[in-house]
Write a protein that holds these residues in place. Structure first.
Motif, mmCIF file in Angstrom:
data_model
loop_
_atom_site.group_PDB
_atom_site.id
_atom_site.type_symbol
_atom_site.label_atom_id
_atom_site.label_comp_id
_atom_site.label_asym_id
_atom_site.label_seq_id
_atom_site.Cartn_x
_atom_site.Cartn_y
_atom_site.Cartn_z
ATOM 1 N N GLN A 1 9.429 6.043 0.425
ATOM 2 C CA GLN A 1 8.327 5.090 0.571
ATOM 3 C C GLN A 1 8.389 4.430 1.941
ATOM 4 O OE1 GLN A 1 8.493 1.476 0.672
ATOM 5 N NE2 GLN A 1 10.741 1.557 0.789
ATOM 6 N N SER B 1 6.696 6.677 4.282
ATOM 7 C CA SER B 1 5.253 6.652 4.017
ATOM 8 C C SER B 1 4.569 5.519 4.762
ATOM 9 C CB SER B 1 5.002 6.501 2.510
ATOM 10 O OG SER B 1 5.521 7.600 1.800
ATOM 11 N N GLU C 1 5.999 12.758 4.260
ATOM 12 C CA GLU C 1 6.859 11.710 3.714
ATOM 13 C C GLU C 1 6.228 11.112 2.452
ATOM 14 O OE1 GLU C 1 9.809 11.067 4.879
ATOM 15 O OE2 GLU C 1 9.720 12.166 6.763
ATOM 16 N N THR C 2 4.915 10.956 2.461
ATOM 17 C CA THR C 2 4.223 10.427 1.288
ATOM 18 C C THR C 2 4.279 11.411 0.126
ATOM 19 O OG1 THR C 2 2.738 9.172 2.734
ATOM 20 C CG2 THR C 2 2.043 9.475 0.457
ATOM 21 N N ILE D 1 -1.559 3.077 1.159
ATOM 22 C CA ILE D 1 -0.145 2.943 1.489
ATOM 23 C C ILE D 1 0.071 1.514 1.959
ATOM 24 C CG2 ILE D 1 1.668 3.665 3.091
ATOM 25 C CD1 ILE D 1 1.032 5.731 0.953
#
Length: 425
Positions: free
Chosen positions: A244, A247, A273-274, A335
């Motif tokens: 996270q 992200s 990454e997300t 995000i």
């Protein structure tokens, strides 16, 4: 005329690259001197040289010092991330030609598979992705004439002694973690956002109050069954914590990028990454309900009182709509955080603070590591789209008097002292 304009732009960049504040010059000299003593003078020069050198290739046209600072910090973070994921893969993943090293630990693998039968494959693939990220970013830096990042000098943290782990120096420590699980409730909140200063409850309160292993420290950790399962549960929530962060980090730093090709790099890696985070968010919800008989760590039932409800429900893994930019605008699924700047909660400095508080750098005995990482972080956060990287706003700090000054003594509390660092002196 266009040729002259491009040449003038490059000359302007080169001129800015030669400028140094008293702070940067003083500390950089100390860093290079300290690293040279350890036989790594070239490392220091490579890490801390600013901007685009004169021999930059055509691709470097329009790339600013801020762009390079962002790329350097991301390279460093991806190297650190690779180091921790390699440790997870050695003991709980699939060591092979794609991700070599280690022989796996059957009891640990079995405990991880209680969260999902494909955990070993996911760990392997996450590790391979991080290797590709730092390798690409470093290659891109070299392609524009900038120095790539190398942290090998700081590989001095001991490995796990469990069967299956390589006995080599590490950059990160997975055996004394204090895991922040507030990301769980943050992504379920409909009316709060860390960019507005909001805080969030811990999903697993015990993990934020002690030091716990996320990999077996030795073969003694492989039993009793609830102990090794607690270690696997800890890993499951730690996976989410790490990803996270990525992200948020990429979209936060992307706001400071000037060059479109550099922006494309961030916009292409960040969503991966997300994707990692989404996977681990789902798997953490399958952590077995238990109490570790060796230390009392509790993994509660998140679907029933005193937990339960939207803030804890395990199958709510999609980001709930929440406030963004202004409380006057409608809620939106996003995000979070993504506020830019040294004071932001999703940027480079915030990442270093969070990873330090997590315990990842416990037993890192070289203070130069923190000096290098903090300078890279500050420079990345100070990058602004379309402008030169500003000079640091604080005076030179004599590191002989303040061994962790870069992390502990920044004016304005930008990176306050962290207990883990105090214990390193």
């Amino acid at each position: 005329m266009e040729h002259n304009a491009q040449r003038a732009q490059k000359e302007d960049i080169m001129a800015k690259n030669t400028q140094r504040s008293r702070y940067s010059t003083s500390r950089r000299s100390l860093l290079l001197k300290g690293l040279a003593v350890g036989g790594a003078g070239a490392l220091g020069a490579g890490l801390l040289t600013n901007g685009v050198p004169a021999f930059a290739k055509e691709r470097s046209s329009g790339i600013t010092r801020g762009d390079v600072a962002i790329l350097r910090f991301l390279a460093a973070i991806e190297i650190l991330e690779t180091d921790l994921w390699q440790q997870y893969n050695e003991l709980g993943g699939i060591p092979d030609s794609e991700v070599p090293g280690g022989t796996a630990s059957a009891p640990y693998v079995n405990a991880l598979q209680q969260l999902d039968g494909d955990m070993s494959q996911y760990i392997h693939d996450n590790t391979e992705d991080e290797i590709s990220h730092f390798t690409f970013i470093n290659a891109f830096l070299a392609s524009i004439g900038a120095d790539p990042v190398n942290l090998d000098h700081f590989r001095n943290i001991p490995s796990s002694k469990a069967t299956g782990a390589r006995q080599i120096g590490r950059l990160t420590n997975l055996m004394e973690l204090t895991v922040d699980t507030s990301w769980w409730t943050r992504y379920r909140s409909r009316n709060k956002n860390p960019d507005f200063g909001d805080t969030f409850a811990q999903a697993i309160p015990g993990l934020s109050k002690g030091r716990f292993p996320a990999i077996p420290r030795n073969d003694g950790d492989l039993a009793p069954a609830d102990h090794i399962q607690a270690i696997a549960n800890t890993a499951g929530f730690h996976f989410g914590f790490i990803e996270q962060g990525g992200s948020s980090l990429y979209p936060t730093l992307a706001q400071g990028v000037t060059n479109l090709e550099v922006l494309r790099v961030l916009l292409s890696i960040g969503p991966v990454e997300t994707a990692h985070f989404q996977t681990w968010h789902d798997k953490a919800g399958n952590a077995k309900i238990l109490t570790d008989p060796t230390n009392g760590l509790v993994f509660p039932d998140l679907n029933n009182p005193p937990f339960g409800g939207e803030d804890f429900q395990t199958n709510l893994i999609m980001p709930e709509p929440t406030i963004f930019l202004s409380r006057d605008l409608p809620a939106v699924s996003i995000i979070r955080p993504t506020r830019q700047g040294v004071g932001g909660t999703g940027g480079a400095v915030a990442t270093v603070k969070a990873w330090t508080a997590d315990g990842l750098f416990i037993n890192q005995r070289d203070p130069e590591f923190f000096a290098v990482l903090s300078e890279l972080a500050v420079q990345a956060d100070e990058a602004r789209r379309g402008s030169a990287l500003p000079e640091p706003a604080w005076p030179s700090i004599q590191r002989s008097n303040y061994p962790h000054a870069e992390l502990d003594e920044m004016p304005g509390g930008q990176m306050p002292a962290v207990d883990h660092l105090a214990r390193l002196s």
